[in-house]
Design an enzyme around this catalytic site. Structure first.
Site: not given
Length: 201
Positions: A13, A44, A120-123, A154-156
């Site tokens: 990322d 990415h 922009g942010f993980g989690g 990608d994401g969660g």
């Protein structure tokens, strides 16, 4: 560790603090990662003006270079340039972005990254509303004679959400916290890979 555990790719990322409200790594870190692994590097680019930096990431060792549709006013030109650099070309779609725009660039596309969180942010929590986008992309690419285009999500991503996106036709799972935040990251990878293998058999 993730390579030894059976990960197929390394997803990197790249954030510039402008296109997304976070600042992470650039091509020098990609260059350093390239020296440590032979796995494909999926870069990415969550950045403004990605066209200015395509050569840098290509030279650093990226195998896939994925740009955001929203950051590229001349998307077909950008994807063509990535391919001319000898790399696989990808487009990321934010949760609110329609898949329809890709109909016009599928001839120069190798991968679509469906964002199931806001970049922009993980989690972050998985956004369920994006799930139908996967099967719509699959159908559109098949109609265009491009069913070889990979669909990545990608994401969660965890065991529960992975099952949902795989059922819709996702080919690639991008997981951060589920792996790197796990007590046993290698086991987390094995569990995700087992789900994917169960769908494809």
């Amino acid at each position: 560790m993730v390579q030894d555990a059976g990960a197929d790719w390394i997803h990197v990322d790249v954030m510039d603090g402008h296109f997304v409200p976070n600042l992470t790594i650039g091509w020098p870190v990609v260059q350093a990662i390239r020296k440590t692994t032979n796995l494909p590097l999926d870069c990415h680019l969550m950045i403004q003006n990605p066209d200015l930096y395509l050569e840098n990431f290509a030279e650093a060792g990226a195998d896939y270079i994925t740009v955001h549709e929203e950051a590229c006013p001349h998307l077909e030109r950008t994807l063509s340039h990535i391919r001319k650099l000898g790399k696989k070309a990808g487009v990321a779609l934010n949760p609110h972005t329609s898949q329809d725009t890709l109909h016009y660039v599928s001839h120069v596309l190798d991968l679509v990254l469906v964002m199931s969180v806001n970049p922009g942010f993980g989690g972050q929590n998985f956004i369920e509303a994006v799930i139908p986008k996967i099967s719509k992309l699959k159908a559109m690419f098949a109609a265009n004679g491009r069913d070889d285009i990979l669909i990545s999500v990608d994401g969660g991503i965890n065991n529960q959400t992975a099952a949902k996106v795989l059922a819709q036709g996702a080919d690639v799972l991008v997981a951060g916290k589920t792996i790197y935040g796990a007590a046993d990251p290698a086991q987390a990878i094995r569990e995700l890979k087992a789900q994917a293998q169960a769908v494809t058999h």
